[in-house]
Write a protein that holds these residues in place. Structure first.
Motif, PDB file in Angstrom:
ATOM      1  N   VAL A   1       0.856  -1.191   0.000  1.00  0.00           N
ATOM      2  CA  VAL A   1       0.000   0.000   0.000  1.00  0.00           C
ATOM      3  C   VAL A   1       0.884   1.229   0.000  1.00  0.00           C
ATOM      4  O   VAL A   1       1.664   1.442   0.936  1.00  0.00           O
ATOM      5  CB  VAL A   1      -0.934   0.012   1.230  1.00  0.00           C
ATOM      6  CG1 VAL A   1      -1.825   1.250   1.201  1.00  0.00           C
ATOM      7  CG2 VAL A   1      -1.777  -1.257   1.273  1.00  0.00           C
TER       8      VAL A   1
ATOM      9  N   TYR B   1      -6.396  -4.843   0.532  1.00  0.00           N
ATOM     10  CA  TYR B   1      -5.699  -3.697  -0.041  1.00  0.00           C
ATOM     11  C   TYR B   1      -6.551  -2.417  -0.056  1.00  0.00           C
ATOM     12  O   TYR B   1      -6.163  -1.401   0.532  1.00  0.00           O
ATOM     13  CB  TYR B   1      -5.225  -4.022  -1.455  1.00  0.00           C
ATOM     14  CG  TYR B   1      -4.558  -2.851  -2.153  1.00  0.00           C
ATOM     15  CD1 TYR B   1      -3.221  -2.557  -1.933  1.00  0.00           C
ATOM     16  CD2 TYR B   1      -5.281  -2.029  -3.014  1.00  0.00           C
ATOM     17  CE1 TYR B   1      -2.611  -1.486  -2.552  1.00  0.00           C
ATOM     18  CE2 TYR B   1      -4.676  -0.948  -3.639  1.00  0.00           C
ATOM     19  CZ  TYR B   1      -3.345  -0.685  -3.415  1.00  0.00           C
ATOM     20  OH  TYR B   1      -2.753   0.386  -4.032  1.00  0.00           O
ATOM     21  N   TRP B   2      -7.694  -2.446  -0.730  1.00  0.00           N
ATOM     22  CA  TRP B   2      -8.444  -1.205  -0.923  1.00  0.00           C
ATOM     23  C   TRP B   2      -9.016  -0.659   0.382  1.00  0.00           C
ATOM     24  O   TRP B   2      -8.911   0.544   0.653  1.00  0.00           O
ATOM     25  CB  TRP B   2      -9.568  -1.430  -1.945  1.00  0.00           C
ATOM     26  CG  TRP B   2      -9.051  -1.554  -3.348  1.00  0.00           C
ATOM     27  CD1 TRP B   2      -9.012  -2.669  -4.123  1.00  0.00           C
ATOM     28  CD2 TRP B   2      -8.460  -0.507  -4.124  1.00  0.00           C
ATOM     29  NE1 TRP B   2      -8.434  -2.392  -5.340  1.00  0.00           N
ATOM     30  CE2 TRP B   2      -8.087  -1.073  -5.375  1.00  0.00           C
ATOM     31  CE3 TRP B   2      -8.209   0.845  -3.890  1.00  0.00           C
ATOM     32  CZ2 TRP B   2      -7.485  -0.321  -6.380  1.00  0.00           C
ATOM     33  CZ3 TRP B   2      -7.607   1.593  -4.889  1.00  0.00           C
ATOM     34  CH2 TRP B   2      -7.251   1.021  -6.118  1.00  0.00           C
TER      35      TRP B   2
ATOM     36  N   THR C   1      -5.667   6.355   4.861  1.00  0.00           N
ATOM     37  CA  THR C   1      -5.696   7.740   4.374  1.00  0.00           C
ATOM     38  C   THR C   1      -6.490   8.624   5.333  1.00  0.00           C
ATOM     39  O   THR C   1      -6.057   9.735   5.690  1.00  0.00           O
ATOM     40  CB  THR C   1      -6.310   7.803   2.965  1.00  0.00           C
ATOM     41  OG1 THR C   1      -5.520   7.012   2.068  1.00  0.00           O
ATOM     42  CG2 THR C   1      -6.333   9.241   2.455  1.00  0.00           C
TER      43      THR C   1
ATOM     44  N   VAL D   1       0.890   5.363  -0.106  1.00  0.00           N
ATOM     45  CA  VAL D   1       0.098   6.588   0.049  1.00  0.00           C
ATOM     46  C   VAL D   1       1.060   7.756   0.262  1.00  0.00           C
ATOM     47  O   VAL D   1       2.014   7.641   1.034  1.00  0.00           O
ATOM     48  CB  VAL D   1      -0.887   6.508   1.229  1.00  0.00           C
ATOM     49  CG1 VAL D   1      -1.768   7.760   1.266  1.00  0.00           C
ATOM     50  CG2 VAL D   1      -1.751   5.259   1.142  1.00  0.00           C
TER      51      VAL D   1
ATOM     52  N   LYS E   1      -6.200   0.864   2.383  1.00  0.00           N
ATOM     53  CA  LYS E   1      -5.715   2.129   1.829  1.00  0.00           C
ATOM     54  C   LYS E   1      -6.656   3.284   2.168  1.00  0.00           C
ATOM     55  O   LYS E   1      -6.219   4.364   2.570  1.00  0.00           O
ATOM     56  CB  LYS E   1      -5.563   2.010   0.314  1.00  0.00           C
ATOM     57  CG  LYS E   1      -4.947   3.234  -0.337  1.00  0.00           C
ATOM     58  CD  LYS E   1      -4.586   2.974  -1.789  1.00  0.00           C
ATOM     59  CE  LYS E   1      -3.863   4.176  -2.386  1.00  0.00           C
ATOM     60  NZ  LYS E   1      -3.401   3.922  -3.772  1.00  0.00           N
TER      61      LYS E   1
END
Length: 268
Positions: free
Chosen positions: A174, A234-235, A242, A176, A238
């Motif tokens: 990941v 994963y998604w 954030t 960011v 993330k």
């Protein structure tokens, strides 16, 4: 009147043959579907064999049975199998030219099964089209996008395209990027990012994650965070990180710069 009767009698065998052909077609169609489903279910229940192979085998069985039904129907109309082979042999070139795309898809289907660049259930990008693989048969690959849109890709195009498989490995990284103000403490921001990330149980400890200054922008110091997680997380991870890191920045006084517009008035 006699001519009409004779004509009707002449059509009678043809009508009987047509009825027989329809019955054979209906029965053959149902048998092909039933046997195909049975093969798919039997193969998919075997743990050692993945679902992709089961669907592909079922597709092959279905088409083979339908081909046998076609031969039987031609036999009802008096066309023998040997004559059919001769006819097909004479028409091979024409059929090949007319069905280049279909034959290419068929060959590509076997290549996809042989090398298996993707399997059913995996999230992939095929030539710029992304989605979850829900079916792979003799001729096409079927994807479903995250917003539930069906995408049908001919196997020839799939095999000839760049394939990106996001689900091929068990873990993913990941990445960011966060921008902080030049007046803020970069080391403090990096610690906040890592501490917040590892507070989430979905972040893996091995490989070890990190946060580093990766760019000095026009109005911000950019810090990149890289941590690892299971592919299926994963998604959601993330998105969660954030938001969580932004809230942690707000709590500890780290500002995220945003564009400002300065208006200058000139007086005459």
């Amino acid at each position: 009147m006699e001519a009409i009767v004779e004509s009707a009698q002449g059509f009678a065998p043809l009508i009987v043959s047509a009825v027989k052909a329809l019955v054979v077609l209906a029965i053959g169609w149902m048998v092909a579907g039933s046997v195909s489903r049975m093969v798919r279910n039997r193969v998919n229940k075997t743990p050692e064999i993945d679902q992709t192979l089961g669907n592909f085998a079922a597709s092959i069985v279905r088409w083979v049975i339908l081909l046998m039904v076609l031969v039987a129907i031609l036999g009802i109309f008096g066309i023998e199998a040997t004559s059919l082979v001769a006819m097909l042999g004479a028409a091979t070139l024409a059929i090949g030219l007319a069905m280049q795309g279909t034959l290419s898809d068929l060959a590509a289907g076997f290549m996809l099964i042989l090398f298996r660049p993707y399997k059913i259930g995996q999230y992939v990008d095929v030539g710029g089209t992304a989605g979850t693989v829900v079916d792979l048969n003799l001729f096409v690959t079927e994807l479903v996008t995250p917003d539930n849109v069906q995408i049908i890709i001919p196997n020839g195009q799939a095999w000839g395209s760049i394939i990106t498989n996001f689900s091929a490995h068990d873990t993913r990284r990941v990445d960011v990027v966060f921008g902080i103000d030049y007046g803020d403490d970069a080391e403090k921001a990096k610690k906040i990012i890592i501490d917040t990330a590892y507070a989430d149980e979905r972040v893996l400890r091995d490989p070890e994650g990190w946060a580093r200054v990766t760019n000095l922008g026009d109005s911000s110091v950019d810090i990149t965070m890289r941590v690892w997680c299971k592919a299926e997380d994963y998604w959601e991870l993330k998105f969660a990180l954030t938001q969580a890191i932004k809230e942690a920045f707000d709590k500890d006084g780290i500002s995220i710069p945003y564009p400002h517009t300065v208006e200058i008035k000139r007086e005459a």
